[in-house]
Scaffold this active site. Sequence first.
Site, mmCIF file in Angstrom:
data_model
loop_
_atom_site.group_PDB
_atom_site.id
_atom_site.type_symbol
_atom_site.label_atom_id
_atom_site.label_comp_id
_atom_site.label_asym_id
_atom_site.label_seq_id
_atom_site.Cartn_x
_atom_site.Cartn_y
_atom_site.Cartn_z
ATOM 1 N N LYS A 12 -12.084 -5.177 -0.933
ATOM 2 C CA LYS A 12 -11.287 -5.233 -2.159
ATOM 3 C C LYS A 12 -11.080 -6.697 -2.533
ATOM 4 O O LYS A 12 -10.602 -7.486 -1.714
ATOM 5 C CB LYS A 12 -9.922 -4.620 -1.865
ATOM 6 C CG LYS A 12 -9.519 -3.511 -2.790
ATOM 7 C CD LYS A 12 -8.185 -2.979 -2.304
ATOM 8 C CE LYS A 12 -7.561 -2.081 -3.298
ATOM 9 N NZ LYS A 12 -6.241 -1.647 -2.847
HETATM 10 C C1 E4P Z 1 -4.689 0.587 -5.066
HETATM 11 O O1 E4P Z 1 -5.692 0.435 -4.412
HETATM 12 C C2 E4P Z 1 -3.366 0.101 -4.700
HETATM 13 O O2 E4P Z 1 -3.283 0.105 -3.298
HETATM 14 C C3 E4P Z 1 -2.226 0.953 -5.160
HETATM 15 O O3 E4P Z 1 -2.666 2.083 -5.862
HETATM 16 C C4 E4P Z 1 -1.095 0.216 -5.771
HETATM 17 O O4 E4P Z 1 -0.094 1.120 -6.134
HETATM 18 P P1 E4P Z 1 1.389 0.668 -6.501
HETATM 19 O O5 E4P Z 1 1.386 0.098 -7.876
HETATM 20 O O6 E4P Z 1 2.194 1.928 -6.424
HETATM 21 O O7 E4P Z 1 1.797 -0.369 -5.476
#
Ligand code: E4P
Length: 217
Positions: free
Chosen positions: A83
């Site tokens: 990522k």
């Molecule tokens: C995506 O890969 C992120 O880990 C995640 O969906 C972030 O979500 P949040 O906005 O609830 O922290």
Amino acid sequence: MKFFADTAETEEIRELADVGLLDGVTTNPSLVAKSGRDFKEVIKEICGIVEGPVSAEVTATDTNGMISEGKHLAEISSNVTIKVPLTWDGLKACRALTQGGTMVNVTLCFNANQALLAAKAGATFVSPFIGRLDDIGLDGMELIEEMREIYDNYELKTEILAASIRSANHVKYAAMAGADVATVPPAVLKSLVKHPLTDKGLDAFLSDWKKTGQTIM
Ligand code: E4P
């Protein structure tokens, strides 16, 4: 639509994987911090539970640093997906890592032009953050619709990974808008099965069955 679990909690991942519901997992530095566990250890354990892509996020912010961290993390298992953030450096790292055969998830996507850049940089997945857009009074689902239209217009192969999902409705509308994947917190994923009429109907069937005095086995 594929389901990924958005968590670094291995027990929750195991539970969902046992039902055959999981196509992958996403983590981020905040989720790893919440788990209190060693990052590489937890990614290795998750990769042993699910066969699909497991996102592990780099923390370097320059291209070379991201590439080095990405290559290091990719050695953990062949299903590790790196990522990288949706920055200029992140796009360059995305191109380099995907050209080297590593899956990349470009994260923190908040508009359609960012999503177009990520696809052109060869991203395997791009993660639009629906909930965080809703939080600031914008419409996260509109972004998914725009991305679907743009990717389809140019036959871009990058998968739309709906992220920052907070509710069952987010899952439904992301599916209707054509997201390829939804990464969902385990509690929300489990809530998708619930309907009061299902529980009520089952109670009634079981109570009527009892009156017959019969057993199946
Ligand atoms: C995506 O890969 C992120 O880990 C995640 O969906 C972030 O979500 P949040 O906005 O609830 O922290």
